[in-house]
Motif scaffolding. Structure first.
Motif, PDB file in Angstrom:
ATOM      1  N   HIS A   6       0.800  -1.210   0.000  1.00 18.64           N
ATOM      2  CA  HIS A   6       0.000   0.000   0.000  1.00 18.64           C
ATOM      3  C   HIS A   6       0.838   1.268   0.000  1.00 18.64           C
ATOM      4  O   HIS A   6       0.470   2.255  -0.590  1.00 18.64           O
ATOM      5  N   HIS A   7       1.950   1.260   0.675  1.00 14.75           N
ATOM      6  CA  HIS A   7       2.782   2.451   0.793  1.00 14.75           C
ATOM      7  C   HIS A   7       4.147   2.167   0.193  1.00 14.75           C
ATOM      8  O   HIS A   7       4.842   1.257   0.631  1.00 14.75           O
ATOM      9  N   PRO A   8       4.548   2.954  -0.815  1.00 13.95           N
ATOM     10  CA  PRO A   8       5.878   2.721  -1.396  1.00 13.95           C
ATOM     11  C   PRO A   8       6.967   3.111  -0.409  1.00 13.95           C
ATOM     12  O   PRO A   8       6.876   4.117   0.271  1.00 13.95           O
ATOM     13  N   THR A   9       7.959   2.279  -0.326  1.00 13.90           N
ATOM     14  CA  THR A   9       9.100   2.559   0.536  1.00 13.90           C
ATOM     15  C   THR A   9      10.175   3.258  -0.277  1.00 13.90           C
ATOM     16  O   THR A   9      10.154   3.223  -1.507  1.00 13.90           O
ATOM     17  N   PRO A  10      11.135   3.888   0.362  1.00 11.86           N
ATOM     18  CA  PRO A  10      12.216   4.545  -0.391  1.00 11.86           C
ATOM     19  C   PRO A  10      12.952   3.576  -1.318  1.00 11.86           C
ATOM     20  O   PRO A  10      13.355   3.950  -2.407  1.00 11.86           O
ATOM     21  N   ALA A  11      13.110   2.330  -0.949  1.00  8.29           N
ATOM     22  CA  ALA A  11      13.789   1.365  -1.813  1.00  8.29           C
ATOM     23  C   ALA A  11      12.998   1.129  -3.085  1.00  8.29           C
ATOM     24  O   ALA A  11      13.566   0.985  -4.173  1.00  8.29           O
ATOM     25  N   ASN A  12      11.671   1.097  -2.984  1.00  9.27           N
ATOM     26  CA  ASN A  12      10.831   0.915  -4.174  1.00  9.27           C
ATOM     27  C   ASN A  12      10.870   2.142  -5.087  1.00  9.27           C
ATOM     28  O   ASN A  12      10.717   2.027  -6.288  1.00  9.27           O
ATOM     29  N   LEU A  13      11.043   3.306  -4.520  1.00 15.47           N
ATOM     30  CA  LEU A  13      11.118   4.527  -5.321  1.00 15.47           C
ATOM     31  C   LEU A  13      12.449   4.642  -6.051  1.00 15.47           C
ATOM     32  O   LEU A  13      12.527   5.217  -7.130  1.00 15.47           O
ATOM     33  N   ILE A  14      13.505   4.116  -5.505  1.00 15.48           N
ATOM     34  CA  ILE A  14      14.837   4.233  -6.098  1.00 15.48           C
ATOM     35  C   ILE A  14      15.002   3.294  -7.285  1.00 15.48           C
ATOM     36  O   ILE A  14      15.624   3.627  -8.270  1.00 15.48           O
ATOM     37  N   ARG A  15      14.429   2.118  -7.256  1.00 12.79           N
ATOM     38  CA  ARG A  15      14.626   1.141  -8.329  1.00 12.79           C
ATOM     39  C   ARG A  15      14.229   1.648  -9.716  1.00 12.79           C
ATOM     40  O   ARG A  15      15.006   1.508 -10.645  1.00 12.79           O
ATOM     41  N   PRO A  16      13.040   2.221  -9.898  1.00 15.16           N
ATOM     42  CA  PRO A  16      12.722   2.703 -11.250  1.00 15.16           C
ATOM     43  C   PRO A  16      13.702   3.775 -11.712  1.00 15.16           C
ATOM     44  O   PRO A  16      14.045   3.849 -12.876  1.00 15.16           O
ATOM     45  N   HIS A  17      14.170   4.591 -10.787  1.00 13.72           N
ATOM     46  CA  HIS A  17      15.144   5.628 -11.131  1.00 13.72           C
ATOM     47  C   HIS A  17      16.448   4.998 -11.614  1.00 13.72           C
ATOM     48  O   HIS A  17      17.044   5.453 -12.582  1.00 13.72           O
ATOM     49  N   LYS A  18      16.884   3.931 -10.943  1.00 16.39           N
ATOM     50  CA  LYS A  18      18.120   3.262 -11.366  1.00 16.39           C
ATOM     51  C   LYS A  18      17.949   2.649 -12.743  1.00 16.39           C
ATOM     52  O   LYS A  18      18.848   2.698 -13.564  1.00 16.39           O
ATOM     53  N   GLN A  19      16.792   2.086 -13.039  1.00 12.43           N
ATOM     54  CA  GLN A  19      16.557   1.520 -14.361  1.00 12.43           C
ATOM     55  C   GLN A  19      16.576   2.613 -15.421  1.00 12.43           C
ATOM     56  O   GLN A  19      17.167   2.447 -16.473  1.00 12.43           O
ATOM     57  N   SER A  20      15.952   3.735 -15.121  1.00 13.75           N
ATOM     58  CA  SER A  20      15.942   4.807 -16.112  1.00 13.75           C
ATOM     59  C   SER A  20      17.349   5.370 -16.317  1.00 13.75           C
ATOM     60  O   SER A  20      17.700   5.752 -17.428  1.00 13.75           O
ATOM     61  N   MET A  21      18.160   5.422 -15.280  1.00 12.91           N
ATOM     62  CA  MET A  21      19.544   5.872 -15.437  1.00 12.91           C
ATOM     63  C   MET A  21      20.317   4.894 -16.304  1.00 12.91           C
ATOM     64  O   MET A  21      21.116   5.302 -17.154  1.00 12.91           O
ATOM     65  N   ALA A  22      20.087   3.619 -16.104  1.00 13.05           N
ATOM     66  CA  ALA A  22      20.770   2.612 -16.925  1.00 13.05           C
ATOM     67  C   ALA A  22      20.323   2.729 -18.377  1.00 13.05           C
ATOM     68  O   ALA A  22      21.145   2.635 -19.302  1.00 13.05           O
ATOM     69  N   GLU A  23      19.036   2.960 -18.599  1.00 17.70           N
ATOM     70  CA  GLU A  23      18.552   3.138 -19.964  1.00 17.70           C
ATOM     71  C   GLU A  23      19.133   4.396 -20.587  1.00 17.70           C
ATOM     72  O   GLU A  23      19.478   4.418 -21.771  1.00 17.70           O
ATOM     73  N   LEU A  24      19.242   5.450 -19.818  1.00 13.69           N
ATOM     74  CA  LEU A  24      19.823   6.700 -20.306  1.00 13.69           C
ATOM     75  C   LEU A  24      21.289   6.502 -20.692  1.00 13.69           C
ATOM     76  O   LEU A  24      21.734   6.955 -21.748  1.00 13.69           O
ATOM     77  N   LYS A  25      22.040   5.803 -19.843  1.00 13.01           N
ATOM     78  CA  LYS A  25      23.449   5.529 -20.160  1.00 13.01           C
ATOM     79  C   LYS A  25      23.568   4.684 -21.422  1.00 13.01           C
ATOM     80  O   LYS A  25      24.430   4.930 -22.264  1.00 13.01           O
ATOM     81  N   LEU A  26      22.689   3.687 -21.563  1.00  9.38           N
ATOM     82  CA  LEU A  26      22.712   2.840 -22.754  1.00  9.38           C
ATOM     83  C   LEU A  26      22.406   3.660 -24.003  1.00  9.38           C
ATOM     84  O   LEU A  26      23.075   3.510 -25.029  1.00  9.38           O
ATOM     85  N   ARG A  27      21.418   4.552 -23.925  1.00  7.56           N
ATOM     86  CA  ARG A  27      21.079   5.378 -25.074  1.00  7.56           C
ATOM     87  C   ARG A  27      22.238   6.297 -25.445  1.00  7.56           C
ATOM     88  O   ARG A  27      22.580   6.448 -26.620  1.00  7.56           O
TER      89      ARG A  27
END
Length: 99
Positions: A6-27
Motif C-alpha cells: 500500500h505504501h511505497p518505501t524509499p527502496a521501491n522509489l529508487i529502483r525505477p530511477h536506477k533503471q531509467s539511469m541505466a537506460e539513459l546511459k545505454l542510449r
C-alpha cells in the motif's frame, strides 16, 4: 497484508530511477557509438596528398594580393583596384558612387 503493497518505501522509489539511469546511459553510449561509426565511414585523405594538392593550387592560381610572388598585375586583373574612369558612373539617370 503487508504495508509494502500500500505504501511505497524509499527502496521501491529508487529502483525505477536506477533503471531509467541505466537506460539513459545505454542510449548515450548507443548514440556515441553511432557517431563514431559515422566518423569511421568518412572518406580520408593522406596528409601528403592534401599537401601536394594545396601546393599545386597555390602555385597555379594567381593572387593579386601577393605581388612579391606574382609580380605587379594590371588594373584589369585586380578585382580590388578602383575604377579607371573617375570615381562615379551615371547610368539611366541614377548616380552610382564607388567608394
Amino acid at each position: 497484508m503487508s504495508s509494502n503493497n500500500h505504501h511505497p518505501t524509499p527502496a521501491n522509489l529508487i529502483r525505477p530511477h536506477k533503471q531509467s539511469m541505466a537506460e539513459l546511459k545505454l542510449r548515450r553510449l548507443t548514440e556515441h557509438n553511432a557517431r563514431l561509426r559515422e566518423d569511421l565511414a568518412r572518406p580520408r585523405v593522406r596528409v601528403s596528398e592534401a599537401s601536394l594538392g594545396l601546393i599545386k593550387y597555390c602555385t597555379g592560381t594567381r593572387d593579386p594580393m601577393l605581388p612579391s610572388i606574382w609580380g605587379p598585375s594590371g588594373k584589369h586583373g585586380d578585382p580590388f583596384s578602383p575604377p579607371e574612369k573617375g570615381c562615379c558612373t551615371r547610368k539611366w539617370n541614377t548616380l552610382y558612387i564607388y567608394a
